[in-house]
Design a protein around this motif. Structure first.
Motif, PDB file in Angstrom:
ATOM      1  N   ILE A  23      -6.400  -0.465  10.030  1.00 32.80           N
ATOM      2  CA  ILE A  23      -6.620  -0.665  11.464  1.00 32.80           C
ATOM      3  C   ILE A  23      -7.459   0.452  12.069  1.00 32.80           C
ATOM      4  O   ILE A  23      -8.360   0.197  12.877  1.00 32.80           O
ATOM      5  N   ILE A  24      -7.204   1.687  11.669  1.00 32.27           N
ATOM      6  CA  ILE A  24      -7.846   2.839  12.309  1.00 32.27           C
ATOM      7  C   ILE A  24      -9.222   3.142  11.726  1.00 32.27           C
ATOM      8  O   ILE A  24     -10.171   3.395  12.464  1.00 32.27           O
ATOM      9  N   ARG A  25      -9.348   3.121  10.416  1.00 30.89           N
ATOM     10  CA  ARG A  25     -10.595   3.547   9.783  1.00 30.89           C
ATOM     11  C   ARG A  25     -11.648   2.453   9.837  1.00 30.89           C
ATOM     12  O   ARG A  25     -11.338   1.284   9.802  1.00 30.89           O
ATOM     13  N   ARG A  26     -12.904   2.831   9.911  1.00 26.65           N
ATOM     14  CA  ARG A  26     -14.014   1.883   9.940  1.00 26.65           C
ATOM     15  C   ARG A  26     -14.884   2.001   8.693  1.00 26.65           C
ATOM     16  O   ARG A  26     -15.886   1.320   8.575  1.00 26.65           O
ATOM     17  N   ASN A  27     -14.536   2.875   7.772  1.00 23.28           N
ATOM     18  CA  ASN A  27     -15.276   3.058   6.535  1.00 23.28           C
ATOM     19  C   ASN A  27     -14.833   1.986   5.540  1.00 23.28           C
ATOM     20  O   ASN A  27     -13.646   1.817   5.277  1.00 23.28           O
ATOM     21  N   ALA A  28     -15.781   1.263   4.957  1.00 21.46           N
ATOM     22  CA  ALA A  28     -15.453   0.138   4.085  1.00 21.46           C
ATOM     23  C   ALA A  28     -14.697   0.578   2.832  1.00 21.46           C
ATOM     24  O   ALA A  28     -13.741  -0.086   2.415  1.00 21.46           O
ATOM     25  N   LEU A  29     -15.089   1.689   2.227  1.00 28.47           N
ATOM     26  CA  LEU A  29     -14.393   2.150   1.025  1.00 28.47           C
ATOM     27  C   LEU A  29     -12.978   2.614   1.343  1.00 28.47           C
ATOM     28  O   LEU A  29     -12.043   2.345   0.586  1.00 28.47           O
ATOM     29  N   VAL A  30     -12.795   3.291   2.454  1.00 27.99           N
ATOM     30  CA  VAL A  30     -11.453   3.734   2.851  1.00 27.99           C
ATOM     31  C   VAL A  30     -10.576   2.526   3.163  1.00 27.99           C
ATOM     32  O   VAL A  30      -9.392   2.506   2.820  1.00 27.99           O
ATOM     33  N   MET A  31     -11.168   1.506   3.788  1.00 27.86           N
ATOM     34  CA  MET A  31     -10.405   0.296   4.067  1.00 27.86           C
ATOM     35  C   MET A  31      -9.972  -0.393   2.770  1.00 27.86           C
ATOM     36  O   MET A  31      -8.843  -0.885   2.675  1.00 27.86           O
ATOM     37  N   LEU A  32     -10.844  -0.420   1.757  1.00 27.14           N
ATOM     38  CA  LEU A  32     -10.469  -0.993   0.470  1.00 27.14           C
ATOM     39  C   LEU A  32      -9.328  -0.203  -0.173  1.00 27.14           C
ATOM     40  O   LEU A  32      -8.391  -0.782  -0.732  1.00 27.14           O
ATOM     41  N   MET A  33      -9.406   1.127  -0.087  1.00 30.56           N
ATOM     42  CA  MET A  33      -8.333   1.951  -0.647  1.00 30.56           C
ATOM     43  C   MET A  33      -7.022   1.724   0.092  1.00 30.56           C
ATOM     44  O   MET A  33      -5.953   1.680  -0.522  1.00 30.56           O
ATOM     45  N   CYS A  34      -7.085   1.563   1.396  1.00 28.30           N
ATOM     46  CA  CYS A  34      -5.870   1.311   2.169  1.00 28.30           C
ATOM     47  C   CYS A  34      -5.279  -0.056   1.840  1.00 28.30           C
ATOM     48  O   CYS A  34      -4.056  -0.214   1.798  1.00 28.30           O
ATOM     49  N   MET A  35      -6.141  -1.043   1.595  1.00 30.52           N
ATOM     50  CA  MET A  35      -5.629  -2.356   1.182  1.00 30.52           C
ATOM     51  C   MET A  35      -4.947  -2.277  -0.180  1.00 30.52           C
ATOM     52  O   MET A  35      -3.925  -2.927  -0.416  1.00 30.52           O
ATOM     53  N   GLU A  36      -5.492  -1.465  -1.075  1.00 32.72           N
ATOM     54  CA  GLU A  36      -4.838  -1.267  -2.371  1.00 32.72           C
ATOM     55  C   GLU A  36      -3.507  -0.535  -2.208  1.00 32.72           C
ATOM     56  O   GLU A  36      -2.555  -0.812  -2.934  1.00 32.72           O
ATOM     57  N   LEU A  37      -3.443   0.378  -1.263  1.00 32.37           N
ATOM     58  CA  LEU A  37      -2.183   1.064  -0.978  1.00 32.37           C
ATOM     59  C   LEU A  37      -1.140   0.082  -0.470  1.00 32.37           C
ATOM     60  O   LEU A  37       0.039   0.145  -0.869  1.00 32.37           O
ATOM     61  N   MET A  38      -1.551  -0.841   0.385  1.00 30.64           N
ATOM     62  CA  MET A  38      -0.638  -1.882   0.858  1.00 30.64           C
ATOM     63  C   MET A  38      -0.165  -2.752  -0.306  1.00 30.64           C
ATOM     64  O   MET A  38       1.022  -3.084  -0.407  1.00 30.64           O
ATOM     65  N   LEU A  39      -1.080  -3.090  -1.195  1.00 36.09           N
ATOM     66  CA  LEU A  39      -0.725  -3.901  -2.352  1.00 36.09           C
ATOM     67  C   LEU A  39       0.259  -3.173  -3.258  1.00 36.09           C
ATOM     68  O   LEU A  39       1.199  -3.774  -3.783  1.00 36.09           O
ATOM     69  N   ASN A  40       0.078  -1.873  -3.423  1.00 38.08           N
ATOM     70  CA  ASN A  40       1.015  -1.092  -4.239  1.00 38.08           C
ATOM     71  C   ASN A  40       2.402  -1.032  -3.603  1.00 38.08           C
ATOM     72  O   ASN A  40       3.409  -1.021  -4.309  1.00 38.08           O
ATOM     73  N   GLY A  41       2.460  -1.000  -2.277  1.00 36.65           N
ATOM     74  CA  GLY A  41       3.756  -1.050  -1.607  1.00 36.65           C
ATOM     75  C   GLY A  41       4.474  -2.362  -1.863  1.00 36.65           C
ATOM     76  O   GLY A  41       5.679  -2.397  -2.116  1.00 36.65           O
ATOM     77  N   VAL A  42       3.733  -3.457  -1.829  1.00 41.44           N
ATOM     78  CA  VAL A  42       4.319  -4.765  -2.112  1.00 41.44           C
ATOM     79  C   VAL A  42       4.776  -4.846  -3.564  1.00 41.44           C
ATOM     80  O   VAL A  42       5.858  -5.358  -3.867  1.00 41.44           O
ATOM     81  N   ILE A  43       3.973  -4.322  -4.468  1.00 40.23           N
ATOM     82  CA  ILE A  43       4.332  -4.341  -5.888  1.00 40.23           C
ATOM     83  C   ILE A  43       5.593  -3.522  -6.130  1.00 40.23           C
ATOM     84  O   ILE A  43       6.475  -3.939  -6.893  1.00 40.23           O
ATOM     85  N   LEU A  44       5.704  -2.368  -5.491  1.00 40.41           N
ATOM     86  CA  LEU A  44       6.900  -1.551  -5.655  1.00 40.41           C
ATOM     87  C   LEU A  44       8.143  -2.278  -5.160  1.00 40.41           C
ATOM     88  O   LEU A  44       9.195  -2.229  -5.799  1.00 40.41           O
ATOM     89  N   SER A  45       8.025  -2.989  -4.052  1.00 39.83           N
ATOM     90  CA  SER A  45       9.185  -3.738  -3.565  1.00 39.83           C
ATOM     91  C   SER A  45       9.525  -4.899  -4.500  1.00 39.83           C
ATOM     92  O   SER A  45      10.704  -5.190  -4.734  1.00 39.83           O
ATOM     93  N   LEU A  46       8.515  -5.571  -5.053  1.00 39.26           N
ATOM     94  CA  LEU A  46       8.776  -6.639  -6.012  1.00 39.26           C
ATOM     95  C   LEU A  46       9.482  -6.117  -7.258  1.00 39.26           C
ATOM     96  O   LEU A  46      10.418  -6.745  -7.764  1.00 39.26           O
ATOM     97  N   VAL A  47       9.041  -4.974  -7.761  1.00 41.43           N
ATOM     98  CA  VAL A  47       9.682  -4.382  -8.936  1.00 41.43           C
ATOM     99  C   VAL A  47      11.119  -3.994  -8.617  1.00 41.43           C
ATOM    100  O   VAL A  47      12.028  -4.199  -9.427  1.00 41.43           O
TER     101      VAL A  47
END
Length: 100
Positions: A23-47
Motif C-alpha cells: 500500500i505504501i511503497r510505489r517501487n515495483a520491485l519492493v511491491m513484488l517483495m512485499c507480495m512475496e512476504l504476504m505469500l510467505n505469511g499465508v504459507i506459514l499459517s497453512l503449515v
C-alpha cells in the motif's frame, strides 16, 4: 502462548508487513517483495494448521503455492526489469497507461 499461536502471530505479522508495504511503497520491485512476504505469511499459517490437524493436504497445498510463486517471480522480475529499462524508473505510476 503455545507454539501454534506464536507461529500464527508471526504469519499475521508477515502478512501485515507485506500489505503495508504494497500500500505504501510505489517501487515495483519492493511491491513484488512485499507480495512475496504476504505469500510467505499465508504459507506459514497453512503449515501451522496442517501440523495442528496432522494432515498432509496442507503440505501439498504449500508445495503447489511454492511452485506457483516461483513461476510468478520468474516471469514478473524480467517484466519489471524490462519496463524499468524502457522508462528509466521503477515507480508504478509511470506505467499507468498499461492498464487494459
Amino acid at each position: 502462548m503455545d507454539r501454534a499461536q506464536l507461529l500464527l502471530a508471526v504469519s499475521v505479522g508477515l502478512f501485515a508487513i507485506g500489505i503495508v508495504g504494497v500500500i505504501i511503497r510505489r517501487n515495483a520491485l519492493v511491491m513484488l517483495m512485499c507480495m512475496e512476504l504476504m505469500l510467505n505469511g499465508v504459507i506459514l499459517s497453512l503449515v501451522t494448521f496442517a501440523q495442528q490437524t496432522g494432515t498432509v493436504s496442507g503440505a501439498v497445498l504449500v508445495f503447489l503455492i511454492f511452485v506457483v510463486a516461483a513461476a510468478e517471480i520468474a516471469i514478473a522480475i524480467p517484466i519489471v526489469l524490462l519496463l524499468s529499462r524502457q522508462r528509466k524508473t521503477l515507480d508504478v505510476e509511470a506505467y499507468s497507461e498499461l492498464k487494459g
